[in-house]
Design a protein around this motif. Structure first.
Motif: not given
Length: 444
Positions: A341, A336, A334
């Protein structure tokens, strides 16, 4: 005939209509510059098109000396074209529609969304109202401040004209100047070194960021976009100014020609922030070291912020690319930043923008090198400046032939219009009818 034209425009994509609109504006601007009252001597249609394209795309490259080659009316036409290009075609159209009391339909809002590089229709007309207020306030205040420099030297009316011209040019990140030597004669003037950078930095941040900073609480109330823009811009300013001072400190053609460390730092400040699409110069750009020129090329390609008067691939693009690279090396799935995010669609858009920018700059430099004589650095610097809509040059613009001018015009136009077209295609989703099994691929 007009009915068929309207039908074709109705069925065309918003980026295509916007691109056509900008192209029409370029042609009209060229025809205006061809008028006998615009220039002190007749100019070719190619030079008129080149200058008009440079103005509409707020680039600042010119094959005509604005001071000696243009009359007052020519300079007025030029700065109006700069204002239209910096304000944005659809923003100006909305302003006209509002003044005439005409409603703005869904299709017009679609064009406006693409012109402002937005992904939703919410509050678009309100954003345009904010843009108009910001532009008027910034340019009027900038002109009043610069009047303290130019009025004592040139008198009231000429001084006010020089002040207004440079204020509009600076806020729109155009880089055009009414002086043949640019702002070199004002390299040590404190007002010029404060007001002009303040104008093009504010214009390069973008209207969304300026509105966010004014309306919301400092930092915690800011959106992710504003935070990335502020952090990225500050980092690029520090890098640009710091490395300019470090690399050019003893260069006798630039900073080294002044004995005072304070004056050298002043020049490093102005020139270090200028490559962020502004295009003004207080020193000899052709005299820069090769390393500094390479640094400026990177800064020019990055540019400023979305919904701003700046060009380039944009600061947020660079920030997302760095965050994605960092996530890859940390083996994170992910991406971010600041507690928010970043979607994979944004990462794919960044990859496409960077790839397209690299290909366009390579092709532009290749064609110029194949058709013109010139040093490799001078050619690539010119191409990067055109694509980033900057306007800095290593004195190579006068060397361009007809084909070279066409190449640079295309680079300027694509640098201004390209991201809008890309954004449209990336925002248009299509679901695949067939799913293929995932294959194994070796990279790196």
């Amino acid at each position: 005939m007009w009915k068929r034209v309207r039908q074709r425009l109705h069925h065309s994509s918003p980026p295509a209509v916007l691109g056509l609109g900008y192209l029409v504006l370029v042609i009209l601007g060229a025809l205006a510059l061809k008028l006998p009252v615009a220039t002190t001597a007749p100019i070719s249609m190619m030079d008129a098109l080149f200058t008009s394209t440079s103005a509409i795309t707020v680039t600042g490259l010119s094959v005509i000396d604005v001071e000696t080659g243009m009359t007052f009316w020519g300079q007025l036409i030029l700065i109006v074209l700069v204002q239209l290009g910096g304000l944005g075609l659809m923003s100006f159209a909305v302003l006209v529609f509002s003044a005439l009391g005409m409603p703005i339909g869904l299709r017009q809002q679609t064009y406006l969304r693409e012109d402002l590089n937005q992904t939703s229709f919410s509050s678009l007309t309100k954003m345009v109202a904010v843009i108009i207020r910001v532009v008027i306030l910034a340019e009027v205040l900038g002109a009043l401040a610069l009047a303290f420099v130019f009025v004592p030297e040139f008198g009231v009316w000429r001084g006010l004209w020089h002040a207004l011209f440079h204020s509009v040019s600076a806020f729109n990140n155009a880089g055009f100047s009414t002086f043949s030597s640019g702002l070199v004669d004002y390299a040590t003037n404190p007002i010029v070194n404060i007001v002009v950078p303040a104008l093009f930095i504010a214009g390069g941040l973008g209207y969304v960021v300026l509105s966010d900073m004014r309306r919301r609480r400092f930092w915690r109330g800011w959106s992710l976009h504003t935070r990335l823009m502020v952090v990225g811009s500050l980092a690029l300013i520090v890098v640009g100014v710091g490395l300019t001072a470090l690399l050019e400190w003893n260069n006798p053609r630039t900073l080294g020609q002044y004995a005072s460390p304070l004056v050298r730092l002043t020049l490093a400040w102005f020139q270090g922030v200028t490559p962020r699409t502004a295009g003004f110069a207080t020193t000899d750009i052709a005299g820069l070291h090769d390393s500094t020129s390479l640094l400026y090329m990177a800064l020019m390609v990055i540019g400023g912020g979305p919904t701003s008067t700046a060009g380039g691939i944009k600061v947020t693009t660079m920030m997302v690319m760095l965050l994605a690279t960092l996530a890859f090396f940390r083996r994170r799935t992910q991406i971010w930043a600041f507690g928010r995010s970043i979607g994979m669609e944004d990462v794919l858009k960044v990859m496409a923008l960077v790839a397209i920018a690299a290909v366009l700059n390579f092709v532009g430099a290749f064609v110029l090198m194949a058709t013109h004589d010139g040093q490799f650095l001078d050619v690539t610097f010119e191409v990067a400046s055109a694509f980033g809509n900057v306007g800095l040059t290593r004195n190579y613009t006068p060397e361009l032939g007809p084909l070279g001018k066409i190449v640079i015009m295309v680079m300027m136009f694509l640098g201004r219009i390209g991201p809008l077209t890309l954004g449209f295609f990336l925002a248009t989703r299509s679901k695949p009818r067939v799913r293929y099994p995932e294959g194994q691929l070796y990279l790196g």
